[in-house]
Design a protein around this motif. Structure first.
Motif, PDB file in Angstrom:
ATOM      1  N   TRP A 140       0.847  -1.194   0.000  1.00  0.00           N
ATOM      2  CA  TRP A 140       0.000   0.000   0.000  1.00  0.00           C
ATOM      3  C   TRP A 140       0.885   1.247   0.000  1.00  0.00           C
ATOM      4  CZ3 TRP A 140      -1.232  -4.507   2.266  1.00  0.00           C
ATOM      5  CH2 TRP A 140      -2.541  -4.987   2.174  1.00  0.00           C
ATOM      6  N   ASP A 142      -0.347   4.170   0.924  1.00  0.00           N
ATOM      7  CA  ASP A 142      -0.873   4.977   2.023  1.00  0.00           C
ATOM      8  C   ASP A 142      -1.215   4.058   3.196  1.00  0.00           C
ATOM      9  OD1 ASP A 142      -2.552   6.418   3.778  1.00  0.00           O
ATOM     10  OD2 ASP A 142      -3.183   7.750   2.153  1.00  0.00           O
ATOM     11  N   ARG A 143      -0.636   4.323   4.345  1.00  0.00           N
ATOM     12  CA  ARG A 143      -0.891   3.462   5.496  1.00  0.00           C
ATOM     13  C   ARG A 143      -2.357   3.489   5.916  1.00  0.00           C
ATOM     14  NH1 ARG A 143       1.501   0.287   8.857  1.00  0.00           N
ATOM     15  NH2 ARG A 143       0.697   0.041  10.982  1.00  0.00           N
ATOM     16  N   PHE A 146      -4.090   0.934   4.054  1.00  0.00           N
ATOM     17  CA  PHE A 146      -3.759  -0.374   4.625  1.00  0.00           C
ATOM     18  C   PHE A 146      -4.615  -0.662   5.850  1.00  0.00           C
ATOM     19  CE2 PHE A 146      -1.340  -2.256   8.170  1.00  0.00           C
ATOM     20  CZ  PHE A 146      -1.337  -3.574   7.743  1.00  0.00           C
ATOM     21  N   ASP A 167       6.471  -3.584   7.899  1.00  0.00           N
ATOM     22  CA  ASP A 167       6.624  -2.133   7.877  1.00  0.00           C
ATOM     23  C   ASP A 167       7.584  -1.755   6.742  1.00  0.00           C
ATOM     24  OD1 ASP A 167       9.290  -2.531   8.740  1.00  0.00           O
ATOM     25  OD2 ASP A 167       8.735  -2.307  10.849  1.00  0.00           O
ATOM     26  N   GLU A 182       4.181   2.219   2.198  1.00  0.00           N
ATOM     27  CA  GLU A 182       4.156   2.449   3.637  1.00  0.00           C
ATOM     28  C   GLU A 182       3.759   1.213   4.425  1.00  0.00           C
ATOM     29  OE1 GLU A 182       1.859   5.829   4.721  1.00  0.00           O
ATOM     30  OE2 GLU A 182       3.107   7.241   3.595  1.00  0.00           O
ATOM     31  N   ALA A 183       3.216   0.213   3.762  1.00  0.00           N
ATOM     32  CA  ALA A 183       2.802  -0.998   4.472  1.00  0.00           C
ATOM     33  C   ALA A 183       2.728  -2.143   3.479  1.00  0.00           C
ATOM     34  CB  ALA A 183       1.451  -0.795   5.155  1.00  0.00           C
TER      35      ALA A 183
END
Length: 411
Positions: A140, A142-143, A146, A167, A182-183
């Motif tokens: 993803w 954008d966290r 996620f 992470d 980010e994830a």
């Protein structure tokens, strides 16, 4: 029995071997120039860890953003909208919480048996070398996006599906070439194949070596007549006679099923891809770019980026501006990629049903005719287990799982 299989894609080829295993005579009916069948151009994933239907909250969350972009992950050509309307209506119905729950249960039931069935098939044929067990990674940008997927991940884990949340540091260690994420979630039990087209070619070669016969031609009609079923083709062999018939011709199955009294809401999600030289992406395993509508696969024959959904039927020409847009989005994650290097571009017809469940079952008008089509994004994943179910149906044996969710008459 004499069994004729209409369609020699990945599902039909697996069914051929399942029936040859039981001593039946097998004839494969397939046109020789079917370059847009998804068997030859898919991402190569055995994604048995997936549980969500297309008609899911994830799709609806992204739909407004996707539909506003004519080159985005999902589009409907305006001229095709009237023809697609019945499919869309059923898609909306399949999006209710109760229907989603039922679809998840059925997808999990068939996918749970998918990889063991593939391993059994490949081992029996000496084709184990096609399997790449490196896991599959979802990422993803954008966290927050996620976090909105955590309920799906939790449900996967509740089914016993291993899912390792990563992470950015862990992602960098696993895939050093990857940027702007980010994830991520690693599914270590998921896997892919060397190249789907080469695997299919090997399955066909071995089926012929085992005694199957191929008839080059398009099936125009399937007609029960007395104690046999006749397949009329446009090829040199105009009539194929069989005791049992399997229709597994992807999107081209719809017309044949209609002749047999089954009106199946089958349409095509046209998928696009581009295949670069091997190693161009620098990835170690396949990656799903969540919310972006595409995936990347490091195949033995080249690195492939593919995906996108376009509803435009089978007659409209490809729009490879969609492929170019997908490559541009991929460069956000793989900035080192030189998109100007030569790449083979392809468009094919995924056979899609609104509830994301294939049709596997007997025809309304004659139980000697069995269907196995409409697997959508899971054709390769579910091919081997589907072949087992087909053999059970044709031999009137108890099925390996509940077949009601896959019945052609559920509509």
């Amino acid at each position: 029995m004499r069994v004729a299989i209409v369609g020699a894609g990945i599902v039909g080829l697996n069914a051929a071997h399942a029936l040859l295993d039981k001593g039946h005579q097998v004839t494969l009916v397939e046109p020789g120039n079917n370059s847009q069948r998804p068997t030859d151009g898919n991402a190569g994933w055995i994604a048995h860890t997936d549980i969500m239907p297309l008609a899911s909250p994830k799709a609806w969350r992204n739909l407004p953003r996707w539909i506003m972009d004519p080159l985005g992950p999902l589009t409907i050509r305006p001229a095709y909208l009237p023809a697609l309307a019945p499919w869309l209506a059923r898609f909306v119905l399949a999006s209710s919480p109760g229907r989603i729950k039922s679809s998840i249960a059925a997808i999990r039931a068939i996918n749970e048996q998918a990889l063991p069935a593939w391993k059994e098939r490949l081992s029996a044929l000496g084709l184990e070398g096609h399997l790449r067990e490196k896991g599959i990674l979802s990422v993803w940008r954008d966290r927050n996006h996620f976090l909105s997927a955590e309920d799906v991940i939790a449900r996967q884990k509740s089914f016993g599906i291993p899912a390792e949340v990563l992470d950015p540091r862990e992602l960098a260690e696993l895939e050093p070439a990857l940027r702007s994420v980010e994830a991520g979630v690693l599914y270590p039990d998921a896997c892919h194949v060397s190249d789907p087209a080469i695997l299919a070619a090997d399955l066909l070669r071995l089926a012929l070596e085992r005694g199957a016969v191929r008839v080059d031609g398009k099936a125009l009609a399937v007609q029960p007549q007395g104690d046999a079923v006749h397949i009329h083709t446009d090829g040199a062999v105009a009539n194929v006679v069989a005791d049992r018939v399997l229709i597994s011709a992807g999107i081209w199955s719809r017309a044949l099923a209609g002749q047999l009294g089954d009106n199946i809401p089958l349409d095509t999600e046209r998928g696009y891809n581009a295949t670069y030289a091997k190693g161009a992406f620098g990835l170690n395993r396949p990656i799903m770019f969540e919310g972006e509508g595409f995936v990347a696969s490091p195949l033995d024959t080249g690195d492939r980026v593919g995906g996108a959904v376009e509803f435009a039927g089978t007659q409209a020409p490809p729009n490879h501006e969609r492929t170019s847009a997908m490559i541009t989005r991929l460069k956000r994650f793989l900035p080192h990629l030189d998109e100007k290097q030569p790449a083979k571009r392809w468009m094919g017809f995924r056979p899609s049903i609104p509830d994301s469940l294939p049709v596997i079952g007997q025809a309304r008008r004659d139980r000697r005719i069995v269907y196995a089509f409409g697997h959508g994004h899971y054709g390769l994943t579910q091919a081997a287990i589907t072949s087992r179910l087909v053999a059970e149906l044709m031999e009137d044996r108890p099925a390996s799982l509940d077949m009601n969710p896959f019945s052609a008459q559920r509509f």
